[in-house]
Structure formats: C-alpha cells, structure tokens
Motif scaffolding. Structure first.
Motif, PDB file in Angstrom:
ATOM      1  N   ARG A  49      50.717  40.287  27.221  1.00 49.51           N
ATOM      2  CA  ARG A  49      50.702  39.511  28.495  1.00 49.51           C
ATOM      3  C   ARG A  49      52.090  39.723  29.408  1.00 49.51           C
ATOM      4  O   ARG A  49      53.103  40.416  29.173  1.00 49.51           O
ATOM      5  CB  ARG A  49      51.040  38.065  27.869  1.00 49.51           C
ATOM      6  CG  ARG A  49      49.852  37.538  27.059  1.00 49.51           C
ATOM      7  CD  ARG A  49      50.029  35.872  26.587  1.00 49.51           C
ATOM      8  NE  ARG A  49      49.002  35.716  26.033  1.00 49.51           N
ATOM      9  CZ  ARG A  49      48.797  34.523  25.823  1.00 49.51           C
ATOM     10  NH1 ARG A  49      49.384  33.405  25.932  1.00 49.51           N
ATOM     11  NH2 ARG A  49      47.706  33.898  25.191  1.00 49.51           N
ATOM     12  N   MET A  50      51.833  39.557  30.575  1.00 54.58           N
ATOM     13  CA  MET A  50      52.999  39.776  31.658  1.00 54.58           C
ATOM     14  C   MET A  50      52.890  38.568  32.660  1.00 54.58           C
ATOM     15  O   MET A  50      52.100  37.851  32.937  1.00 54.58           O
ATOM     16  CB  MET A  50      52.455  40.818  32.506  1.00 54.58           C
ATOM     17  CG  MET A  50      53.195  41.284  33.370  1.00 54.58           C
ATOM     18  SD  MET A  50      52.813  43.050  34.028  1.00 54.58           S
ATOM     19  CE  MET A  50      53.893  43.127  35.477  1.00 54.58           C
ATOM     20  N   MET A  51      54.478  38.280  32.986  1.00 54.86           N
ATOM     21  CA  MET A  51      54.398  36.993  34.008  1.00 54.86           C
ATOM     22  C   MET A  51      54.983  37.637  35.251  1.00 54.86           C
ATOM     23  O   MET A  51      55.620  38.643  35.391  1.00 54.86           O
ATOM     24  CB  MET A  51      55.749  36.174  33.214  1.00 54.86           C
ATOM     25  CG  MET A  51      55.787  34.921  34.027  1.00 54.86           C
ATOM     26  SD  MET A  51      57.119  33.858  33.259  1.00 54.86           S
ATOM     27  CE  MET A  51      56.252  33.238  31.866  1.00 54.86           C
ATOM     28  N   ALA A  52      54.370  37.190  36.340  1.00 51.20           N
ATOM     29  CA  ALA A  52      54.495  37.650  37.609  1.00 51.20           C
ATOM     30  C   ALA A  52      54.171  36.453  38.646  1.00 51.20           C
ATOM     31  O   ALA A  52      53.346  35.575  38.302  1.00 51.20           O
ATOM     32  CB  ALA A  52      53.881  38.687  37.813  1.00 51.20           C
ATOM     33  N   ASN A  53      54.322  36.762  39.923  1.00 54.94           N
ATOM     34  CA  ASN A  53      53.662  35.860  40.879  1.00 54.94           C
ATOM     35  C   ASN A  53      52.018  35.990  41.055  1.00 54.94           C
ATOM     36  O   ASN A  53      51.793  37.173  40.919  1.00 54.94           O
ATOM     37  CB  ASN A  53      54.329  36.116  42.440  1.00 54.94           C
ATOM     38  CG  ASN A  53      55.657  35.428  42.311  1.00 54.94           C
ATOM     39  OD1 ASN A  53      56.754  36.353  42.073  1.00 54.94           O
ATOM     40  ND2 ASN A  53      56.034  34.337  42.749  1.00 54.94           N
ATOM     41  N   VAL A  54      51.292  34.952  41.517  1.00 56.57           N
ATOM     42  CA  VAL A  54      49.987  34.933  41.598  1.00 56.57           C
ATOM     43  C   VAL A  54      49.610  34.597  43.038  1.00 56.57           C
ATOM     44  O   VAL A  54      50.368  33.524  43.398  1.00 56.57           O
ATOM     45  CB  VAL A  54      49.263  34.258  40.713  1.00 56.57           C
ATOM     46  CG1 VAL A  54      47.496  34.561  40.592  1.00 56.57           C
ATOM     47  CG2 VAL A  54      49.683  34.670  39.101  1.00 56.57           C
ATOM     48  N   GLU A  55      48.458  35.262  43.692  1.00 52.65           N
ATOM     49  CA  GLU A  55      48.520  34.941  44.899  1.00 52.65           C
ATOM     50  C   GLU A  55      46.813  35.080  44.858  1.00 52.65           C
ATOM     51  O   GLU A  55      46.164  35.920  44.334  1.00 52.65           O
ATOM     52  CB  GLU A  55      48.881  35.542  46.193  1.00 52.65           C
ATOM     53  CG  GLU A  55      50.353  35.371  46.291  1.00 52.65           C
ATOM     54  CD  GLU A  55      51.074  36.129  47.510  1.00 52.65           C
ATOM     55  OE1 GLU A  55      50.241  37.046  47.972  1.00 52.65           O
ATOM     56  OE2 GLU A  55      52.317  35.898  47.652  1.00 52.65           O
ATOM     57  N   PRO A  56      45.911  34.376  45.747  1.00 47.43           N
ATOM     58  CA  PRO A  56      46.412  32.912  46.716  1.00 47.43           C
ATOM     59  C   PRO A  56      46.676  31.905  46.015  1.00 47.43           C
ATOM     60  O   PRO A  56      45.918  31.504  45.140  1.00 47.43           O
ATOM     61  CB  PRO A  56      45.409  33.199  47.631  1.00 47.43           C
ATOM     62  CG  PRO A  56      44.081  33.557  46.963  1.00 47.43           C
ATOM     63  CD  PRO A  56      44.653  34.546  46.089  1.00 47.43           C
ATOM     64  N   VAL A  57      47.672  31.240  46.327  1.00 46.99           N
ATOM     65  CA  VAL A  57      48.315  29.993  45.528  1.00 46.99           C
ATOM     66  C   VAL A  57      47.211  29.031  45.339  1.00 46.99           C
ATOM     67  O   VAL A  57      47.147  28.509  44.506  1.00 46.99           O
ATOM     68  CB  VAL A  57      49.550  29.549  46.201  1.00 46.99           C
ATOM     69  CG1 VAL A  57      50.175  28.050  45.888  1.00 46.99           C
ATOM     70  CG2 VAL A  57      50.631  30.535  46.428  1.00 46.99           C
ATOM     71  N   ALA A  58      46.399  28.617  46.703  1.00 50.80           N
ATOM     72  CA  ALA A  58      45.420  27.647  46.442  1.00 50.80           C
ATOM     73  C   ALA A  58      44.367  27.776  45.422  1.00 50.80           C
ATOM     74  O   ALA A  58      43.542  26.889  45.009  1.00 50.80           O
ATOM     75  CB  ALA A  58      44.843  27.209  47.810  1.00 50.80           C
ATOM     76  N   ASP A  59      44.043  28.961  44.870  1.00 50.33           N
ATOM     77  CA  ASP A  59      42.801  29.364  44.145  1.00 50.33           C
ATOM     78  C   ASP A  59      43.108  29.643  42.669  1.00 50.33           C
ATOM     79  O   ASP A  59      42.382  29.803  42.030  1.00 50.33           O
ATOM     80  CB  ASP A  59      42.161  30.524  44.891  1.00 50.33           C
ATOM     81  CG  ASP A  59      41.590  30.217  46.258  1.00 50.33           C
ATOM     82  OD1 ASP A  59      41.343  29.106  46.307  1.00 50.33           O
ATOM     83  OD2 ASP A  59      41.540  31.218  47.013  1.00 50.33           O
ATOM     84  N   VAL A  60      44.448  29.666  42.509  1.00 49.17           N
ATOM     85  CA  VAL A  60      44.946  29.819  41.089  1.00 49.17           C
ATOM     86  C   VAL A  60      44.330  28.929  39.874  1.00 49.17           C
ATOM     87  O   VAL A  60      44.352  27.633  40.248  1.00 49.17           O
ATOM     88  CB  VAL A  60      46.375  29.891  40.762  1.00 49.17           C
ATOM     89  CG1 VAL A  60      46.679  30.069  39.516  1.00 49.17           C
ATOM     90  CG2 VAL A  60      46.979  30.996  41.871  1.00 49.17           C
ATOM     91  N   ALA A  61      43.791  29.284  38.853  1.00 51.25           N
ATOM     92  CA  ALA A  61      43.308  28.363  37.842  1.00 51.25           C
ATOM     93  C   ALA A  61      43.264  29.270  36.574  1.00 51.25           C
ATOM     94  O   ALA A  61      43.126  30.563  36.639  1.00 51.25           O
ATOM     95  CB  ALA A  61      41.836  27.933  38.251  1.00 51.25           C
ATOM     96  N   ILE A  62      43.492  28.657  35.496  1.00 57.70           N
ATOM     97  CA  ILE A  62      43.222  29.304  34.226  1.00 57.70           C
ATOM     98  C   ILE A  62      41.871  29.829  33.977  1.00 57.70           C
ATOM     99  O   ILE A  62      40.898  29.145  34.361  1.00 57.70           O
ATOM    100  CB  ILE A  62      43.530  28.291  32.872  1.00 57.70           C
ATOM    101  CG1 ILE A  62      45.318  27.820  32.875  1.00 57.70           C
ATOM    102  CG2 ILE A  62      43.269  28.513  31.634  1.00 57.70           C
ATOM    103  CD1 ILE A  62      45.463  26.645  32.221  1.00 57.70           C
ATOM    104  N   GLY A  63      41.927  31.013  33.563  1.00 57.22           N
ATOM    105  CA  GLY A  63      40.702  31.629  33.106  1.00 57.22           C
ATOM    106  C   GLY A  63      40.180  32.768  34.257  1.00 57.22           C
ATOM    107  O   GLY A  63      39.558  33.606  34.313  1.00 57.22           O
TER     108      GLY A  63
END
Length: 88
Positions: A49-63
């Motif tokens: 696993r790796m932690m970092a910023n994710v984009e686009p913000v509005a569309d982030v969801a588990i899976g």
C-alpha cells in the motif's frame, strides 16, 4: 523508526483506493490554496500500500481504480506521487 517494513519496491503504479480522507483545512505549507484535497491509501497491484493525494477530488470512492503520476509538491517543489482515478 516506526518498526514498519520500509523498503523500496518496484511497481507499475496501478491499484485501488482502500480508504481516503478529504482535507478541508490544511496546516501544511503550500497546500492552503489546494483545499479541499484528498489523501488516499492505495492498495497497489503488487501487494503493498501507498498513501498519496488522489484526484479528481469529487470522484474519489473506495474501490476505484487509479494510477500514479508525479508532480512537484506544493510544500517542497520536489516530485511527489499523485494518484489519478481511472476513467475519471
């Protein structure tokens, strides 16, 4: 120093969001004008696993599937990982 398994590993940079948090107020230098932003934990296809910023913000969801790219960190200017959602 945390006692965790910290080692460099090769990866194709593709994985799946397993958890995430949206940051609305940041005390980090250089991130104030980027709020809200998302920090996510990504389970990479190679099994770690790796932690970092994710984009686009509005569309982030588990899976959601994503892939890594790099951009300059707002805090240091050095390259930093950024996960981009697939098909976003």
């Amino acid at each position: 120093q945390c006692g965790g398994d910290c080692a460099e590993r090769e990866s194709a940079g593709r994985g799946e969001i397993v958890t995430w948090s949206r940051v609305h107020r940041s005390g980090e230098t250089g991130f104030g004008d980027r709020v809200p932003y998302v920090v996510g934990m990504v389970a990479l296809d190679e099994g770690f696993r790796m932690m970092a910023n994710v984009e686009p913000v509005a569309d982030v969801a588990i899976g959601r599937r994503c892939h890594v790219t790099f951009r300059p960190s707002p805090a240091t200017g050095q390259p930093a990982p950024l996960f981009i959602l697939d098909d976003a």
